[in-house]
Design a protein around this motif. Structure first.
Motif, PDB file in Angstrom:
ATOM      1  N   MET A   1       0.857  -1.173   0.000  1.00 42.98           N
ATOM      2  CA  MET A   1       0.000   0.000   0.000  1.00 42.98           C
ATOM      3  C   MET A   1       0.898   1.230   0.000  1.00 42.98           C
ATOM      4  N   LYS A   2       0.547   2.185  -0.854  1.00 43.18           N
ATOM      5  CA  LYS A   2       1.299   3.432  -0.893  1.00 43.18           C
ATOM      6  C   LYS A   2       0.374   4.579  -1.279  1.00 43.18           C
ATOM      7  N   LEU A   3       0.832   5.785  -1.015  1.00 42.64           N
ATOM      8  CA  LEU A   3       0.085   6.977  -1.398  1.00 42.64           C
ATOM      9  C   LEU A   3       0.173   7.137  -2.915  1.00 42.64           C
ATOM     10  N   ASP A   4      -0.957   7.356  -3.545  1.00 40.13           N
ATOM     11  CA  ASP A   4      -0.980   7.588  -4.989  1.00 40.13           C
ATOM     12  C   ASP A   4      -0.275   8.918  -5.270  1.00 40.13           C
ATOM     13  N   PRO A   5       0.773   8.915  -6.085  1.00 39.05           N
ATOM     14  CA  PRO A   5       1.496  10.163  -6.377  1.00 39.05           C
ATOM     15  C   PRO A   5       0.612  11.258  -6.967  1.00 39.05           C
ATOM     16  N   ILE A   6      -0.514  10.883  -7.541  1.00 41.42           N
ATOM     17  CA  ILE A   6      -1.448  11.871  -8.076  1.00 41.42           C
ATOM     18  C   ILE A   6      -1.927  12.816  -6.976  1.00 41.42           C
ATOM     19  N   VAL A   7      -2.036  12.300  -5.750  1.00 45.56           N
ATOM     20  CA  VAL A   7      -2.463  13.128  -4.614  1.00 45.56           C
ATOM     21  C   VAL A   7      -1.449  14.247  -4.385  1.00 45.56           C
ATOM     22  N   ILE A   8      -0.169  13.895  -4.390  1.00 44.15           N
ATOM     23  CA  ILE A   8       0.879  14.902  -4.186  1.00 44.15           C
ATOM     24  C   ILE A   8       0.876  15.900  -5.346  1.00 44.15           C
ATOM     25  N   ASP A   9       0.752  15.402  -6.561  1.00 39.47           N
ATOM     26  CA  ASP A   9       0.723  16.292  -7.725  1.00 39.47           C
ATOM     27  C   ASP A   9      -0.456  17.256  -7.656  1.00 39.47           C
ATOM     28  N   GLN A  10      -1.614  16.758  -7.260  1.00 34.82           N
ATOM     29  CA  GLN A  10      -2.805  17.615  -7.154  1.00 34.82           C
ATOM     30  C   GLN A  10      -2.625  18.649  -6.047  1.00 34.82           C
ATOM     31  N   ALA A  11      -2.055  18.237  -4.919  1.00 36.70           N
ATOM     32  CA  ALA A  11      -1.817  19.177  -3.819  1.00 36.70           C
ATOM     33  C   ALA A  11      -0.854  20.277  -4.258  1.00 36.70           C
ATOM     34  N   LYS A  12       0.172  19.907  -5.018  1.00 39.62           N
ATOM     35  CA  LYS A  12       1.109  20.914  -5.530  1.00 39.62           C
ATOM     36  C   LYS A  12       0.402  21.870  -6.484  1.00 39.62           C
ATOM     37  N   LYS A  13      -0.450  21.341  -7.333  1.00 41.46           N
ATOM     38  CA  LYS A  13      -1.187  22.169  -8.295  1.00 41.46           C
ATOM     39  C   LYS A  13      -2.092  23.165  -7.565  1.00 41.46           C
ATOM     40  N   VAL A  14      -2.838  22.673  -6.580  1.00 39.33           N
ATOM     41  CA  VAL A  14      -3.792  23.523  -5.850  1.00 39.33           C
ATOM     42  C   VAL A  14      -3.080  24.608  -5.056  1.00 39.33           C
ATOM     43  N   THR A  15      -1.962  24.265  -4.428  1.00 38.19           N
ATOM     44  CA  THR A  15      -1.253  25.219  -3.577  1.00 38.19           C
ATOM     45  C   THR A  15      -0.290  26.107  -4.342  1.00 38.19           C
ATOM     46  N   GLY A  16       0.077  25.689  -5.553  1.00 38.22           N
ATOM     47  CA  GLY A  16       1.075  26.428  -6.307  1.00 38.22           C
ATOM     48  C   GLY A  16       2.496  26.077  -5.906  1.00 38.22           C
ATOM     49  N   ALA A  17       2.651  25.038  -5.095  1.00 36.49           N
ATOM     50  CA  ALA A  17       3.988  24.605  -4.681  1.00 36.49           C
ATOM     51  C   ALA A  17       4.768  24.137  -5.902  1.00 36.49           C
ATOM     52  N   LYS A  18       6.012  24.533  -5.985  1.00 43.86           N
ATOM     53  CA  LYS A  18       6.846  24.189  -7.137  1.00 43.86           C
ATOM     54  C   LYS A  18       7.584  22.864  -6.956  1.00 43.86           C
ATOM     55  N   SER A  19       7.632  22.353  -5.724  1.00 42.07           N
ATOM     56  CA  SER A  19       8.387  21.131  -5.463  1.00 42.07           C
ATOM     57  C   SER A  19       7.742  20.361  -4.316  1.00 42.07           C
ATOM     58  N   ASP A  20       8.136  19.095  -4.181  1.00 41.41           N
ATOM     59  CA  ASP A  20       7.677  18.303  -3.040  1.00 41.41           C
ATOM     60  C   ASP A  20       8.142  18.945  -1.743  1.00 41.41           C
ATOM     61  N   ASN A  21       9.360  19.494  -1.753  1.00 41.18           N
ATOM     62  CA  ASN A  21       9.891  20.149  -0.567  1.00 41.18           C
ATOM     63  C   ASN A  21       9.025  21.341  -0.160  1.00 41.18           C
TER      64      ASN A  21
END
Length: 70
Positions: A1-21
């Motif tokens: 079981m792992k977190l779907d990377p799409i979740v991280i990508d969507q969170a970055k898109k919504v927040t405007g974050a440029k990186s995972d960091n």
């Protein structure tokens, strides 16, 4: 079981974050290394963080994790 990377990508898109960091530090109070570990499937976010990701993305918590078995 792992977190779907799409979740991280969507969170970055919504927040405007440029990186995972940037997403981790500015929006989730987590390190960039922690977010990268979620993306790589090495670790899973805790329940509170899953809720925070849900609040950011609108993705249902039960749909955030995927089976990584081959």
């Amino acid at each position: 079981m792992k977190l779907d990377p799409i979740v991280i990508d969507q969170a970055k898109k919504v927040t405007g974050a440029k990186s995972d960091n940037q997403l981790g530090v500015a929006f989730l109070n987590r390190t960039g290394a922690t977010v990268r570990n979620w993306r790589a499937g090495k670790t899973l976010p805790d329940a509170l963080t899953l809720y925070e990701l849900h609040a950011l993305t609108g993705i249902a918590i039960e749909k955030m994790c995927i089976d990584d078995a081959a």
